[in-house]
Scaffold this active site. Structure first.
Site, PDB file in Angstrom:
ATOM      1  N   ASP A 170      94.581  29.534  72.214  1.00  0.00           N
ATOM      2  CA  ASP A 170      95.631  30.627  71.823  1.00  0.00           C
ATOM      3  C   ASP A 170      95.310  31.821  72.329  1.00  0.00           C
ATOM      4  O   ASP A 170      94.834  31.831  73.608  1.00  0.00           O
ATOM      5  CB  ASP A 170      95.613  30.815  70.370  1.00  0.00           C
ATOM      6  CG  ASP A 170      97.049  30.874  69.777  1.00  0.00           C
ATOM      7  OD1 ASP A 170      97.554  32.044  69.964  1.00  0.00           O
ATOM      8  OD2 ASP A 170      97.705  30.102  69.225  1.00  0.00           O
ATOM      9  N   HIS A 227      98.564  36.622  67.751  1.00  0.00           N
ATOM     10  CA  HIS A 227      98.843  35.191  67.388  1.00  0.00           C
ATOM     11  C   HIS A 227      98.037  34.188  67.118  1.00  0.00           C
ATOM     12  O   HIS A 227      97.796  33.547  66.076  1.00  0.00           O
ATOM     13  CB  HIS A 227      99.708  34.690  68.840  1.00  0.00           C
ATOM     14  CG  HIS A 227     100.466  33.461  68.660  1.00  0.00           C
ATOM     15  ND1 HIS A 227      99.725  32.339  69.063  1.00  0.00           N
ATOM     16  CD2 HIS A 227     101.525  33.042  68.049  1.00  0.00           C
ATOM     17  CE1 HIS A 227     100.744  31.447  68.758  1.00  0.00           C
ATOM     18  NE2 HIS A 227     102.002  31.883  68.312  1.00  0.00           N
ATOM     19  N   SER A 387     104.850  27.828  65.678  1.00  0.00           N
ATOM     20  CA  SER A 387     103.252  28.310  65.876  1.00  0.00           C
ATOM     21  C   SER A 387     102.711  28.236  64.455  1.00  0.00           C
ATOM     22  O   SER A 387     101.533  28.158  64.449  1.00  0.00           O
ATOM     23  CB  SER A 387     103.501  29.717  66.510  1.00  0.00           C
ATOM     24  OG  SER A 387     103.510  29.777  67.925  1.00  0.00           O
TER      25      SER A 387
END
Ligand code: CA
Length: 629
Positions: A170, A227, A387
């Protein structure tokens, strides 16, 4: 082998139609796989020298290379031209753009919250992992009456010493966040001494103590977006209360592998390298909250390698509100049975408006709207996206593994997630294969009551989707078909697997190719019988890429060797070996293909294209050796 491979690749090239590239890719770069022969890569390398291809990176054992294309301004046209000529090159197995992959989050909602904010909200209403602070009635995914029953799963969880490792590929992780520091959840490479400038564990990465940053190529996977930290918090949050006033010691580890940059985008080449890192360094689950780009054979091969190493790959279905059956999203849509493609739901099991779906291709739904989790700098925030739904599933699989006290192979993990859930809830029916939303309690309870089945088919490729891909003419090629073939040859599994794959051959390819395959199979079997094996004790130096590993040879024939090494070699990979004679006076250099492995310590390596002088040397050695079975 070579004739067979050439024939298959001829089919692949004929079937490959060249068109404009719709998806984003890294300008001026291509990914190329050479055919598995020394001659192929050597011939290509000599051609590439002096052309406008510059080698950027090699995965030597895979014959996979990343090139930059130097050319005039407007590199897009040069990439397309280059792909065209590469596809026509007889030494090239496949060539493709270096597609750009993107995070699948719709962004952070509201501002960042402090730990105190979270604590005070919790004291009032207990809206924990889901539910906006301003909307107290929103259901909690921690509460015992919450639909995915996480707390109920914790209630029955076994206590054991096994610690599952989830690779979060990620934007990185803020490993200084209190939740991760206090829980000790950040993976630590046991065999790397920090900051000594030495690759202590010889895995190709210097001082990789807590993962790797594939964007900057450093040992610091710090999150410079948000994220990866949010996703990591959700995974950890499936296994323990990350909002508790006192954080408990973690039952799992998060391996942060950064390949998405500060804008949440990353190159397929970096994603591939991160997957191989996860494979080779002890992760059992990979979380992929990203997607985009076109079909990449190289990326699919990397996930297949994860399958072969018994790992699960949780993949976001995408946030375009589109049907993945007709508009594939990669990597979620690759036809591998260790991939779980995950859609997002909101409260009351309603599909999130942004979520992709697909009755044929998206496996299951999971909550993915307004999920509260960790953010860099000791903060927290809500975010939505497939996600967010994906790490819930990755976290549940980690819980299942914790319950099992051992890794669960990707095939079985997917089977359990697809079988142990809540179906026909909300409006999910018809939108995903299972018509279901995940349920942590059911999945963990299944492992608790039924135990872990070790079975995993030799090939990770799911038949139905493979056929669809092959018909499309893009997913065939020597790689995939060759892999079936190699798997088949090297499998000692029953005739069921064998005939299943033969059936696949029949459908995908012509009967003529099937006949060639059978002939080749017979030849290989004959070869195996012809070559008498001998016990031997000698040293071997194995070159994979630009690394050299040392091992020992315990058995040798003119067909191949059994080598023992602590290093991890990928099945199907090509290695260069320098094998010492038993008396240490002579050395034979030969290329080989890794055809089987045992506990990642012993490997069978089949010789490729051995020259007369090499085989006569080995024949000379065997005169003084004892025959083995
Ligand atoms: Ca290292």
């Amino acid at each position: 082998m070579s004739i067979f491979c050439k024939f298959i690749s001829a089919i692949a090239i004929v079937g490959w139609s060249y068109g404009a590239l719709a998806a984003d890719y890294v300008e001026g770069e291509v990914i190329v796989k050479f055919k598995n022969s020394q001659n192929g890569s050597a011939a290509f390398a000599s051609k590439a020298t002096g052309s406008n291809l510059n080698l950027k990176r090699s995965w030597g054992k895979l014959n996979l290379h990343q090139f930059s294309v130097s050319g005039k301004a407007g590199a897009k046209s040069s990439v397309q031209q280059m792909l065209k000529s590469l596809q026509a090159d007889p030494n090239v197995e496949f060539a493709e753009p270096n597609y750009i992959l993107k995070k699948q989050s719709t962004g952070i909602e509201g501002g960042a919250l402090s730990r105190n904010d979270v604590q005070s909200v919790r004291a009032q209403s207990q809206p924990q992992i889901s539910g906006k602070v301003s909307a107290m009635s929103t259901e909690s995914y921690y509460q015992s009456d919450a639909p995915i029953q996480v707390e109920d799963a914790w209630g029955i969880l076994a206590s054991n010493s096994y610690v599952p490792v989830v690779a979060v590929i990620d934007t990185g992780l803020d490993y200084n966040h209190d939740v991760f520091v206090d829980s000790g959840a950040v993976w630590t490479n046991p065999n790397e001494i920090p900051n000594n400038g030495i690759d202590d564990d010889n895995n190709g990465y210097i001082d990789d103590v807590h993962g790797w940053n594939f964007v900057a190529n450093t040992n610091d996977p710090m999150d410079d977006e948000d994220h990866g930290t949010h996703v990591s918090g959700i995974i950890l949050g499936m296994t323990q209360d990350i909002f508790a006033s006192t954080i408990s010691p973690a039952k799992i580890r998060i391996m942060p592998l950064k390949f998405l940059d500060s804008t949440g985008s990353g190159a397929t080449s970096d994603g591939i390298e991160a997957i191989y890192y996860a494979i080779n360094n002890g992760a059992s689950v990979i979380n992929a909250s990203w997607g985009g780009g076109g079909f990449s054979q190289a990326l699919q091969d990397a996930i297949l390698e994860a399958y072969n190493n018994k790992m699960t790959f949780a993949a976001a279905a995408g946030n375009a509100s589109t049907n993945n059956d007709s508009s594939p999203t990669y990597p979620a849509n690759y036809s591998l049975s260790n991939i779980i493609s995950i859609a997002a739901t909101k409260d009351n099991d309603q599909m999130a408006s942004f979520s992709n779906y697909g009755k044929q291709t998206v496996h299951v739904a999971s909550p993915g709207v307004s999920i509260l989790s960790t953010l860099p700098n000791n903060s927290y925030a809500y975010a939505s996206g497939t996600s967010m739904a994906t790490p819930m599933v990755a976290g549940i699989i980690a819980l299942m593994e914790k319950q099992a006290g051992q890794p669960i192979n990707g095939y079985q993990a997917a089977q359990i997630i697809l079988g142990q859930n809540d179906s026909n809830v909300g409006n999910i029916s018809g939108k995903v294969i299972t018509d279901a939303r995940v349920n942590a309690y059911k999945a963990v309870n299944y492992v608790k009551t039924s135990g872990v089945d070790e079975y995993q088919p030799a090939s990770g490729v799911t038949a139905s989707r493979s056929l669809a891909s092959a018909a499309g003419g893009s997913a065939g090629g020597c790689g995939l078909v060759g892999k079936y073939f190699m798997d088949n040859n090297n499998s000692d599994g029953g005739s069921g697997n064998y005939f299943g794959r033969i059936l696949l051959f029949l459908i995908i390819l012509s009967p003529f190719v099937l006949a060639m395959a059978l002939k080749h199979q017979r030849k290989e079997e004959e070869d195996r019988r012809i070559h008498q094996r001998y016990s031997i004790t000698s040293e071997v130096r194995i070159s994979v890429g630009d690394k050299e590993l040392v091992g020992s040879v315990s058995s040798i024939s003119l067909g191949g060797v059994k080598i023992n090494t602590e290093a991890l070699l990928e099945q199907g990979g090509i290695v260069e070996m320098n094998i010492m004679s038993p008396d240490g006076k002579e050395k034979v250099q030969v290329l080989g293909k890794v055809v089987w492995s045992q506990e990642r310590k012993s490997y069978g390596v089949q010789f490729c294209d051995m020259a007369e002088t090499q085989s006569s040397s080995i024949t000379g050695w065997t005169k003084k050796l004892v025959k083995s079975s």
